[in-house]
Structure formats: C-alpha cells, structure tokens
Write a protein that holds these residues in place. Structure first.
Motif, PDB file in Angstrom:
ATOM      1  N   TYR A 246       2.367   6.564  -7.126  1.00 17.77           N
ATOM      2  CA  TYR A 246       1.190   7.448  -7.386  1.00 17.77           C
ATOM      3  C   TYR A 246       1.445   8.507  -6.965  1.00 17.77           C
ATOM      4  CZ  TYR A 246      -3.401   8.848  -9.289  1.00 17.77           C
ATOM      5  OH  TYR A 246      -4.355   9.670  -9.716  1.00 17.77           O
TER       6      TYR A 246
ATOM      7  N   GLY B  25      -9.119   6.212   2.260  1.00 14.65           N
ATOM      8  CA  GLY B  25      -9.615   4.987   2.414  1.00 14.65           C
ATOM      9  C   GLY B  25      -8.432   4.245   3.134  1.00 14.65           C
ATOM     10  N   PHE B  26      -7.131   4.100   2.504  1.00 15.79           N
ATOM     11  CA  PHE B  26      -6.047   3.430   3.195  1.00 15.79           C
ATOM     12  C   PHE B  26      -5.920   4.029   4.702  1.00 15.79           C
ATOM     13  CE2 PHE B  26      -1.554   3.004   4.185  1.00 15.79           C
ATOM     14  CZ  PHE B  26      -1.357   1.407   4.539  1.00 15.79           C
TER      15      PHE B  26
ATOM     16  N   THR C 272      -8.336  10.407  -2.112  1.00  9.73           N
ATOM     17  CA  THR C 272      -9.470   9.451  -1.943  1.00  9.73           C
ATOM     18  C   THR C 272      -9.069   8.204  -1.606  1.00  9.73           C
ATOM     19  OG1 THR C 272     -11.311  10.578  -3.690  1.00  9.73           O
ATOM     20  CG2 THR C 272     -11.526   8.068  -2.871  1.00  9.73           C
ATOM     21  N   VAL C 273      -7.960   7.708  -2.434  1.00 10.53           N
ATOM     22  CA  VAL C 273      -7.433   6.464  -2.013  1.00 10.53           C
ATOM     23  C   VAL C 273      -6.670   6.432  -0.577  1.00 10.53           C
ATOM     24  CG1 VAL C 273      -5.650   4.443  -2.970  1.00 10.53           C
ATOM     25  CG2 VAL C 273      -7.473   5.700  -4.464  1.00 10.53           C
ATOM     26  N   SER C 274      -6.010   7.463  -0.508  1.00  7.18           N
ATOM     27  CA  SER C 274      -5.309   7.814   0.695  1.00  7.18           C
ATOM     28  C   SER C 274      -6.115   7.527   1.938  1.00  7.18           C
ATOM     29  CB  SER C 274      -4.512   8.950   0.506  1.00  7.18           C
ATOM     30  OG  SER C 274      -3.543   8.819  -0.324  1.00  7.18           O
TER      31      SER C 274
ATOM     32  N   LEU D 116       0.994   4.037  -3.117  1.00  2.00           N
ATOM     33  CA  LEU D 116       0.611   5.193  -2.859  1.00  2.00           C
ATOM     34  C   LEU D 116       1.541   6.382  -3.023  1.00  2.00           C
ATOM     35  CD1 LEU D 116      -1.551   4.963   0.350  1.00  2.00           C
ATOM     36  CD2 LEU D 116      -2.383   5.637  -1.712  1.00  2.00           C
TER      37      LEU D 116
ATOM     38  N   CYS E  52       0.768  -1.253   0.071  1.00  2.00           N
ATOM     39  CA  CYS E  52      -0.180   0.043  -0.044  1.00  2.00           C
ATOM     40  C   CYS E  52       0.990   1.335  -0.114  1.00  2.00           C
ATOM     41  CB  CYS E  52      -1.017   0.029   1.313  1.00  2.00           C
ATOM     42  SG  CYS E  52      -2.208  -1.105   1.107  1.00  2.00           S
TER      43      CYS E  52
ATOM     44  N   TRP F 240      -8.138  11.656  -6.702  1.00  2.00           N
ATOM     45  CA  TRP F 240      -7.943  10.291  -6.644  1.00  2.00           C
ATOM     46  C   TRP F 240      -7.069   9.762  -5.515  1.00  2.00           C
ATOM     47  CZ3 TRP F 240     -11.287   6.388  -7.608  1.00  2.00           C
ATOM     48  CH2 TRP F 240     -12.266   6.693  -8.710  1.00  2.00           C
ATOM     49  N   TYR F 241      -5.937  10.538  -5.353  1.00  2.00           N
ATOM     50  CA  TYR F 241      -4.925  10.366  -4.510  1.00  2.00           C
ATOM     51  C   TYR F 241      -5.394  10.636  -3.240  1.00  2.00           C
ATOM     52  CZ  TYR F 241      -0.209  10.898  -2.386  1.00  2.00           C
ATOM     53  OH  TYR F 241       0.914  10.670  -1.724  1.00  2.00           O
TER      54      TYR F 241
END
Length: 310
Positions: free
Chosen positions: A103, A142-143, A138-140, A100, A96, A135-136
C-alpha cells in the motif's frame, strides 16, 4: 483480534500441513510425582536444588537430568513458545509487512517527492496531508503500537531492549512527523523500512517449516534488500535530505535536532542489526548450516532438535 483469528484459523492449519507439530504436542506433560518430590525438596532446602540433587531427583522419578531441568525451566518460565507459535507469529508479521509495503509503495511511487526528496520540504507551510498518506500513517502507527504492546508476550530474543527502543523511536517518529507536517519524508521512511521486513518473516516461516533451501534463498534476498535500503539508501538519501535539504528549505529550529536525532538513532540500530545479519550469513556460508538467528534465546525440549531457526 485479527491476529488471533489469522493465527488460529490460517497459519496454524498451514503449519500443520507443512509438518510443524501442533502446540499441544510440543509441551511436556505434567508429572505429578515429579511435582510432589520437587515441592518436598523445596520445603527441605528452601532453595533450588543443585545438579547433584537434580541427578538424585531424576533417578527417583525415572527421568533423565535434562528432562528434569527442562521441566524446571517450564515451571519457572511459564509457557514456552513452540515452533508452531513462532511460525504463526512470523506469518502474521509477514502479512502485515507485505500489505503495508504494498500500500505504501502504491500511494507514494507517483508522488513528486518519491524520486526527488527536495520536494518533501518545498512549500512546507502550505503542505497538507494527502488522504492516502494519512491512512498509510494511521495503519502503520496501529501496527507498530501492536508490536510494542505484544513484544512482552511474543518470542523473546537477545535484542529485546534494542527492539523495544526501536518501537519507541518508530512511534515517536510517526507522531512527530505527523504533527510537524513531515509526512512526505516520513512516508518514504516507512516504505523503505518495510521493504526488507516481509522477506525476513517469510524466511523465518520457511525455516520453522524446515524448508531450509527456500529459507536460504529468501534470506539471501532479505540480506540484499536490507543492505540496499537501510545501509545505503537510508543514510545517502533520507538522512542527507533531513540533515541538509530540510535545513536549506525551512531552516533550523529546536525540533530539527529532535527529528534528526531520532532518525540517526534509527540508523545506529540498523548497524547493530546488520552485524547480526552478517554474522548469520557468514556462518551459514562457512559451515553450510541452515540459518539460525543469533539473537534468539535458547529453546528447550524438542525445539533444540527439530528447529535450528529463529
């Protein structure tokens, strides 16, 4: 779901190939006779037996006192995390953090604010959120939410509450910076913080696999990256920008103090963790021992003998 799939089908198989004992073989088997005698003792005494009683109990069931104590800890603490458990957890985090950071670096390195933080606040009222940065974020988010929710089931360490606070502050910063349109400086903070985390988790994986030379090498890289990014770049560039450039470009209003308060509290946590890291590094150099995380809670059973890692 993704984590469980990777842990069970990728990292557990990798751990087995590296010689890490399987989960099932690392837990002490049940002992019906010990369970029966212990239950009888609890009914008679109404409290946990002292060392003298434990010695007598161990003699009656043909075990060592340490084995009985280990069994009691297992009964009281439920499932004890094994070296394989910790290897799989670090493997998941390594993947992860690496993805992360990769990206995040790719989408920010060509942004005008990557090298000049003043651009983070220029034309603030007309700034939007680029699709790749969204997106960066959002995914961060979530993690970090997953880390926050699973920290109660993962490996417990002495800095549990410090880590708990860190996750709360991180999520708070993500939410605040997104709603306040501070995503430019926020993306830099994310990239900066993810830089050292990947090597740390890889060093742990090497340690759990008892590849100690590789662990020492990667841990040395981690220490350098940690100090450069979190102790040097973070206060000298990020905090300087949010404390002074933000005020010069936009002005000061109540949210200014909240934002910088969270960022400064993050830096204080960096200093605390740096103490742990330096302590580990100095001990490893002075005693020539393999790296052991001083934050870790003590392990029982074969973990004490087969793994000196965190």
């Amino acid at each position: 779901m993704i984590r469980r799939i990777l842990e069970r089908n990728v990292f557990e198989n990798l751990g087995l190939k590296l010689g890490i004992p399987a989960r099932a073989t690392q837990h002490q088997s049940s002992n019906p006779e010990l369970e029966r005698r212990y239950a009888s003792l609890m009914l008679e005494r109404g409290q946990k037996p002292d060392h003298k009683v434990l010695t007598q109990l161990a003699k009656e069931v043909g075990l060592e006192v340490r084995q009985v104590q280990r069994w009691l800890r297992k009964q009281g603490g439920g499932h004890r995390l094994t070296r394989m458990d910790k290897f799989c957890e670090s493997g998941w985090r390594f993947v992860c953090y690496t993805l992360l950071w990769s990206y995040g670096f790719l989408v920010t390195v060509n942004k005008p604010w990557f090298w000049n933080t003043t651009n983070c606040f220029t034309d603030y009222s007309r700034q939007g959120v680029d699709n790749d940065i969204w997106w960066y974020y959002t995914v961060s988010a979530g993690f970090y939410w997953s880390l926050f929710l699973t920290q109660f089931f993962d490996v417990k360490r002495k800095d549990f509450w410090l880590m708990f606070t860190h996750h709360v502050v991180t999520i708070g910063l993500l939410v605040f910076s997104l709603t306040a349109s501070f995503t430019r400086i926020g993306s830099l903070i994310l990239v900066l913080h993810d830089t050292a985390d990947g090597p740390l988790e890889f060093a742990k994986m090497a340690n759990y696999a008892q590849r100690f030379k590789l662990c020492d090498l990667v841990f040395s890289v981690f220490v350098i990256l940690w100090i450069v990014t979190r102790i040097c770049i973070y206060p000298l560039h990020i905090l300087r920008s949010t404390l002074f450039e933000l005020a010069n470009e936009i002005g000061i209003w109540p949210a200014y103090y909240l934002f910088n308060g969270l960022l400064c509290s993050l830096f204080i946590m960096h200093i605390v963790w740096t103490y742990y890291i330096v302590k580990i590094a100095l001990k490893a150099v002075s005693t020539k021992e393999e790296i052991k995380d001083s934050r870790s809670s003590s392990e029982d059973g074969d973990e004490d003998e087969t793994s000196k890692s965190d």
